[in-house]
Design an enzyme around this catalytic site. Structure first.
Site, PDB file in Angstrom:
ATOM      1  N   MET A   1      32.281  -4.467  53.052  1.00 42.28           N
ATOM      2  CA  MET A   1      32.288  -5.356  54.507  1.00 42.28           C
ATOM      3  C   MET A   1      32.068  -4.467  55.455  1.00 42.28           C
ATOM      4  SD  MET A   1      35.997  -6.982  54.110  1.00 42.28           S
ATOM      5  CE  MET A   1      35.989  -8.178  55.553  1.00 42.28           C
TER       6      MET A   1
ATOM      7  N   GLY B   1      32.022  -6.319  58.864  1.00 41.27           N
ATOM      8  CA  GLY B   1      32.653  -7.022  60.028  1.00 41.27           C
ATOM      9  C   GLY B   1      30.813  -8.047  60.447  1.00 41.27           C
ATOM     10  N   GLY B   2      29.754  -8.134  59.413  1.00 38.47           N
ATOM     11  CA  GLY B   2      28.536  -9.028  59.995  1.00 38.47           C
ATOM     12  C   GLY B   2      29.065 -10.736  59.804  1.00 38.47           C
ATOM     13  N   VAL B   3      28.196 -11.566  59.561  1.00 35.90           N
ATOM     14  CA  VAL B   3      28.583 -12.996  58.784  1.00 35.90           C
ATOM     15  C   VAL B   3      28.276 -12.963  57.890  1.00 35.90           C
ATOM     16  CG1 VAL B   3      26.035 -13.428  59.180  1.00 35.90           C
ATOM     17  CG2 VAL B   3      28.367 -15.190  59.585  1.00 35.90           C
ATOM     18  N   ASP B   4      27.704 -11.832  56.973  1.00 33.68           N
ATOM     19  CA  ASP B   4      27.035 -12.498  55.535  1.00 33.68           C
ATOM     20  C   ASP B   4      28.007 -11.152  54.874  1.00 33.68           C
ATOM     21  OD1 ASP B   4      24.652 -13.141  55.918  1.00 33.68           O
ATOM     22  OD2 ASP B   4      23.431 -10.967  56.230  1.00 33.68           O
ATOM     23  N   SER B   5      29.040 -10.760  55.422  1.00 35.16           N
ATOM     24  CA  SER B   5      29.779  -9.422  54.643  1.00 35.16           C
ATOM     25  C   SER B   5      31.292 -10.438  54.154  1.00 35.16           C
ATOM     26  CB  SER B   5      29.708  -8.364  54.522  1.00 35.16           C
ATOM     27  OG  SER B   5      30.679  -8.582  56.188  1.00 35.16           O
TER      28      SER B   5
ATOM     29  N   MET C   1      32.276   0.679  55.004  1.00 31.50           N
ATOM     30  CA  MET C   1      31.786   1.989  54.533  1.00 31.50           C
ATOM     31  C   MET C   1      31.930   2.926  55.714  1.00 31.50           C
ATOM     32  SD  MET C   1      29.977   1.349  51.170  1.00 31.50           S
ATOM     33  CE  MET C   1      28.945  -0.044  51.427  1.00 31.50           C
TER      34      MET C   1
ATOM     35  N   CYS D   1      20.019   4.067  49.193  1.00 34.54           N
ATOM     36  CA  CYS D   1      21.826   3.743  50.069  1.00 34.54           C
ATOM     37  C   CYS D   1      22.247   2.870  48.795  1.00 34.54           C
ATOM     38  CB  CYS D   1      21.632   3.237  50.982  1.00 34.54           C
ATOM     39  SG  CYS D   1      23.300   3.013  51.548  1.00 34.54           S
TER      40      CYS D   1
ATOM     41  N   CYS E   1      20.733   1.072  58.860  1.00 34.01           N
ATOM     42  CA  CYS E   1      22.134   1.277  59.880  1.00 34.01           C
ATOM     43  C   CYS E   1      22.138   2.786  60.970  1.00 34.01           C
ATOM     44  CB  CYS E   1      23.059   0.739  59.115  1.00 34.01           C
ATOM     45  SG  CYS E   1      23.511   2.401  58.450  1.00 34.01           S
TER      46      CYS E   1
END
Length: 338
Positions: A7, A9-13, A32, A92, A186
């Protein structure tokens, strides 16, 4: 099935969690912490906890800053120092998201790890997403084939527009559906040069040469340039566009030429990740994330290197970037350009 979801905090996750929960799975989330930007993390953790409360799921906070610094951030910095163009998201995904996070999921009794990547799985192969404008199979092409049986990609069969539309129907998620897309890298807020300035003096004026080695201009410092770049340097008396053809970090020198000089019909790869048993095959390749697929013939060698013959020429091949090999929608191999 108990599933851990990565997760952000965005719409996709967030919508990935909702989709899996609606399908009847037991979900827990994990955020993470990958780099030392506390304000960035605090903002995202607040969002993740809101989602966790709304869905009634437990959310873990996993600090992977040391591993991320070692495996992703430091190589990123060193690649630019060596005059190469890194691809940190690829690294990553292999070592952190589908490496350390998958291990954490298993330690917490989860059968699967899910992420919000736009990609599909088919018979143990990565497959392009339904929404090709958001397809992220390129960025996952270095993951170990053995982990694919342990992961899920709930968004692979959706269009991004549909996911955002679904999010707007849920009161809590309306703000997520309208927020700006996150940066591809990121830990880079603006440009990669801002990161490099923390470690090196990047403003080192140097000489621009042509492909015959003749001095024809000036530049700001070799780390400011990547292969194919056409601005930010001076070529004395030039009327036609010039592009960066090569970077020499030892001499702080860049070589420039015409767009035609950027054309390549072959390339070599290292650290090849293979999803098939064949060592020679026809395929299509992407030499950068946003590049079109090009027809090619690949030959995989015993030392995890490969040679690629391009039947369609490529422009601006950059050392350090990933070359991904496809057959139709399936990812069959990848390797880093040398």
């Amino acid at each position: 099935m108990k599933i851990m979801l990565a997760m952000s905090g965005g719409v996709d996750s967030t919508m990935s969690a909702k989709i899996l929960q609606d399908a009847g799975h037991e979900i827990c989330g994990c955020y993470m912490k990958l780099h030392a930007n506390n304000a960035y993390h605090e903002k995202n953790i607040q969002k993740v906890k809101k989602v966790g409360d709304y869905l009634g799921i437990k959310v873990h906070i996993l600090d992977l800053q040391d591993k991320f610094h070692e495996l992703v951030y430091t190589p990123f910095v060193n690649f630019y120092k060596e005059g190469k163009t890194p691809n940190p998201c690829v690294v990553c995904n292999r070592f952190i998201k589908l490496g350390e996070l998958l291990k954490f999921a298993k330690e917490n009794g989860c059968e699967k790890l899910a992420t919000g990547h736009y990609v599909r799985l088919k018979d143990g192969f990565l497959r392009s997403a339904l929404d090709l404008t958001k397809d992220q199979s390129y960025f996952l092409a270095q993951v170990d084939k053995s982990v694919l049986s342990d992961v899920l990609f709930p968004l692979g069969e959706y269009y991004k527009s549909d996911i955002k539309a679904k999010a707007t129907q849920i009161q809590l998620l309306k703000e997520f559906a309208t927020q700006a897309e996150s940066s591809e890298i990121c830990f880079v807020d603006d440009t990669y040069i801002d990161i490099l300035k923390r470690h090196f003096d990047t403003n080192l004026p140097g000489i621009v040469v042509d492909k015959n080695g003749n001095a024809i201009g000036r530049h700001q410092g070799y780390m400011h340039y990547t292969i194919g770049k056409r601005r930010g340097f001076e070529v004395f008396g030039a009327h036609d566009p010039h592009f960066v053809l090569a970077i020499n970090p030892q001499k702080n020198e860049i070589t420039v030429g015409t767009k035609e000089d950027l054309k390549a019909t072959s390339l070599r790869l290292e650290n090849v990740n293979l999803f098939v048993d064949e060592s020679e095959f026809d395929c299509e390749v992407k030499v950068r994330y946003r590049s079109p697929k090009l027809r090619a013939k690949a030959k995989i060698l015993a030392d995890k290197t490969a040679t690629i013959e391009l039947l369609d020429p490529a422009f601006g091949i950059a050392q350090g970037q990933l070359c991904v090999m496809y057959q139709d929608e399936l990812v069959i191999a990848s390797g880093f350009i040398v």
